[in-house]
Scaffold this active site. Sequence first.
Site, PDB file in Angstrom:
ATOM      1  N   PRO A  10      -7.610  -0.737  -4.363  1.00 53.49           N
ATOM      2  CG  PRO A  10      -6.080   0.676  -3.323  1.00 53.49           C
ATOM      3  CD  PRO A  10      -7.488   0.180  -3.234  1.00 53.49           C
ATOM      4  CG  ASN A  11      -2.329  -1.865  -6.548  1.00 57.29           C
ATOM      5  OD1 ASN A  11      -2.118  -1.454  -7.687  1.00 57.29           O
ATOM      6  ND2 ASN A  11      -1.952  -1.208  -5.464  1.00 57.29           N
ATOM      7  NE  ARG A  18       0.216  -5.346  -5.641  1.00 59.26           N
ATOM      8  CZ  ARG A  18      -0.470  -5.305  -4.509  1.00 59.26           C
ATOM      9  NH1 ARG A  18      -1.660  -5.849  -4.426  1.00 59.26           N
ATOM     10  NH2 ARG A  18       0.026  -4.701  -3.449  1.00 59.26           N
ATOM     11  CE1 TYR A  23      -1.958  -9.180  -0.985  1.00 59.49           C
ATOM     12  CE2 TYR A  23      -0.295  -8.753  -2.650  1.00 59.49           C
ATOM     13  CZ  TYR A  23      -0.932  -8.409  -1.481  1.00 59.49           C
ATOM     14  OH  TYR A  23      -0.540  -7.294  -0.794  1.00 59.49           O
ATOM     15  CG  ASN A  71      -9.155  -6.902  -0.081  1.00 57.38           C
ATOM     16  OD1 ASN A  71      -8.433  -6.017   0.368  1.00 57.38           O
ATOM     17  ND2 ASN A  71      -8.677  -8.062  -0.508  1.00 57.38           N
ATOM     18  CB  ALA A  74      -2.832   0.341   0.014  1.00 61.08           C
ATOM     19  CD  GLU A  95     -10.505  -4.332   7.517  1.00 62.67           C
ATOM     20  OE1 GLU A  95      -9.452  -3.784   7.137  1.00 62.67           O
ATOM     21  OE2 GLU A  95     -10.940  -4.230   8.679  1.00 62.67           O
ATOM     22  CG  HIS A  97      -7.009  -7.217   4.971  1.00 59.56           C
ATOM     23  ND1 HIS A  97      -6.680  -6.141   4.180  1.00 59.56           N
ATOM     24  CD2 HIS A  97      -7.735  -6.740   6.006  1.00 59.56           C
ATOM     25  CE1 HIS A  97      -7.174  -5.044   4.729  1.00 59.56           C
ATOM     26  NE2 HIS A  97      -7.826  -5.377   5.831  1.00 59.56           N
ATOM     27  NE  ARG A 104       2.049  -7.953   3.211  1.00 57.43           N
ATOM     28  CZ  ARG A 104       1.477  -7.381   2.169  1.00 57.43           C
ATOM     29  NH1 ARG A 104       0.164  -7.450   2.013  1.00 57.43           N
ATOM     30  NH2 ARG A 104       2.193  -6.746   1.270  1.00 57.43           N
TER      31      ARG A 104
END
Length: 141
Positions: A10-11, A18, A23, A71, A74, A95, A97, A104
Amino acid sequence: MADILILNGPNLNLLGQREPHLYGSDTLVDVEASCRAMDLATLEFRQSNHEGQLVDWIQEARGARDGIVINPGAYSHTSIAILDALNAYQGPVVEVHISNIHKREAFRHHSYVSGRADAVIAGLGVEGYRAALRWLATRLA
């Protein structure tokens, strides 16, 4: 040449727009182009904001893809369904990120996906995708 599925959650369709301070300015199209330019594997890129769609794609990869780069966005922190689908996949999983999730918010420090991943790359920006591909290409050679 290895056949690798690169999944984005998502996103990530908003990458480059964003929160660029977290990012960066590269878009998902830019990431795909830079990964393809490496010419290390046959790549298929997919992105969905929907958990079930990601699960379906992981299931489709069983017996069809040599490795997965994911990736999960969330969903890293919430999705047992994605973890279960990855557990049913027989190949290596990386994985990725873009940001360092450990610097964070506290809720981002745990990833269900990490419990299945053979490697985890966090905080390298979009270079993390290329690092994942280099690792997979070496592992699958």
